[in-house]
Design a protein around this motif. Structure first.
Motif, mmCIF file in Angstrom:
data_model
loop_
_atom_site.group_PDB
_atom_site.id
_atom_site.type_symbol
_atom_site.label_atom_id
_atom_site.label_comp_id
_atom_site.label_asym_id
_atom_site.label_seq_id
_atom_site.Cartn_x
_atom_site.Cartn_y
_atom_site.Cartn_z
ATOM 1 N N UNK A 55 0.794 -0.990 -0.047
ATOM 2 C CA UNK A 55 0.002 -0.115 0.041
ATOM 3 C C UNK A 55 0.951 1.312 -0.001
ATOM 4 N N UNK A 56 1.989 1.310 0.808
ATOM 5 C CA UNK A 56 2.674 2.342 0.659
ATOM 6 C C UNK A 56 3.481 2.456 -0.638
ATOM 7 N N UNK A 57 3.841 1.566 -1.071
ATOM 8 C CA UNK A 57 4.563 1.554 -2.596
ATOM 9 C C UNK A 57 3.516 2.066 -3.456
ATOM 10 N N UNK A 58 1.969 1.647 -3.471
ATOM 11 C CA UNK A 58 1.398 2.065 -4.558
ATOM 12 C C UNK A 58 0.751 3.439 -4.333
ATOM 13 N N UNK A 59 1.047 3.927 -3.006
ATOM 14 C CA UNK A 59 0.542 5.614 -2.762
ATOM 15 C C UNK A 59 1.962 6.338 -3.291
ATOM 16 N N UNK A 60 3.082 5.725 -3.468
ATOM 17 C CA UNK A 60 4.290 6.563 -3.741
ATOM 18 C C UNK A 60 4.878 7.109 -2.392
ATOM 19 N N UNK A 61 4.475 6.382 -1.303
ATOM 20 C CA UNK A 61 5.501 6.944 0.003
ATOM 21 C C UNK A 61 6.959 6.511 -0.253
ATOM 22 N N UNK A 62 6.913 5.297 -0.771
ATOM 23 C CA UNK A 62 8.589 4.878 -0.902
ATOM 24 C C UNK A 62 8.927 4.477 -2.425
ATOM 25 N N UNK A 63 10.134 4.568 -2.965
ATOM 26 C CA UNK A 63 10.573 4.408 -3.956
ATOM 27 C C UNK A 63 10.625 2.641 -4.329
ATOM 28 N N UNK A 64 10.762 2.378 -5.496
ATOM 29 C CA UNK A 64 11.080 0.907 -6.024
ATOM 30 C C UNK A 64 12.350 0.320 -5.356
ATOM 31 N N UNK A 65 13.252 0.872 -5.151
ATOM 32 C CA UNK A 65 14.578 0.508 -4.281
ATOM 33 C C UNK A 65 14.029 0.323 -2.958
ATOM 34 N N UNK A 66 13.542 1.125 -2.118
ATOM 35 C CA UNK A 66 13.176 1.026 -1.025
ATOM 36 C C UNK A 66 12.137 -0.133 -0.772
ATOM 37 N N UNK A 67 11.071 -0.204 -1.772
ATOM 38 C CA UNK A 67 10.200 -1.420 -1.698
ATOM 39 C C UNK A 67 10.987 -2.644 -1.700
ATOM 40 N N UNK A 68 11.778 -2.876 -2.931
ATOM 41 C CA UNK A 68 12.410 -4.142 -3.023
ATOM 42 C C UNK A 68 13.456 -4.531 -1.644
ATOM 43 N N UNK A 69 13.974 -3.388 -1.289
ATOM 44 C CA UNK A 69 14.805 -3.751 0.155
ATOM 45 C C UNK A 69 14.087 -4.234 0.965
ATOM 46 N N UNK A 70 12.919 -3.560 1.368
ATOM 47 C CA UNK A 70 12.029 -3.924 2.573
ATOM 48 C C UNK A 70 11.285 -5.448 2.345
ATOM 49 N N UNK A 71 10.816 -5.459 1.106
ATOM 50 C CA UNK A 71 10.352 -6.812 0.652
ATOM 51 C C UNK A 71 11.427 -7.842 0.976
ATOM 52 N N UNK A 72 12.753 -7.939 0.727
ATOM 53 C CA UNK A 72 13.800 -8.872 0.850
ATOM 54 C C UNK A 72 13.725 -8.927 2.361
ATOM 55 N N UNK A 73 13.835 -8.019 3.141
ATOM 56 C CA UNK A 73 14.000 -7.967 4.602
ATOM 57 C C UNK A 73 12.789 -9.044 4.983
ATOM 58 N N UNK A 74 11.687 -8.522 4.662
ATOM 59 C CA UNK A 74 10.459 -9.460 5.237
ATOM 60 C C UNK A 74 10.467 -10.806 4.870
ATOM 61 N N UNK A 75 10.969 -11.115 3.578
ATOM 62 C CA UNK A 75 11.016 -12.637 3.225
ATOM 63 C C UNK A 75 11.919 -13.337 3.751
ATOM 64 N N UNK A 76 12.809 -12.699 4.389
ATOM 65 C CA UNK A 76 14.174 -13.561 4.794
ATOM 66 C C UNK A 76 13.796 -13.842 6.151
#
Length: 76
Positions: A55-76
């Motif tokens: 949702x934060x990524x869709x609203x533009x609150x975070x960039x693609x790089x931040x999204x991917x980085x945080x997603x990788x932290x959540x996945x591990x």
């Protein structure tokens, strides 16, 4: 004049039963209307971290790089 028991006719008993059912129905409708609504496709439970991040990524609150980085932290 015929008596149906303790001074009440059969119509009086039917009236009390119907009145009681209507009151129960009103209470149930009020309780249902006061429940929180959830949008379609969402569960009534708490949102997951993945949903919040998306949702934060869709609203533009975070960039693609931040999204991917945080997603990788959540996945591990």
């Amino acid at each position: 004049m015929m008596s149906w028991g303790y001074g009440m006719g059969a119509g009086m008993w039917v009236s009390w039963i119907i009145l009681t059912l209507v009151m129960v129905l009103v209470v149930l409708l009020v309780l249902r209307a006061s429940e929180p609504r959830t949008p379609p496709g969402r569960s009534a439970g708490p949102r997951t971290a993945f949903e919040i991040l998306a949702e934060r990524y869709a609203r533009g609150e975070i960039t693609t790089d931040e999204y991917e980085e945080r997603l990788s932290h959540l996945s591990s």
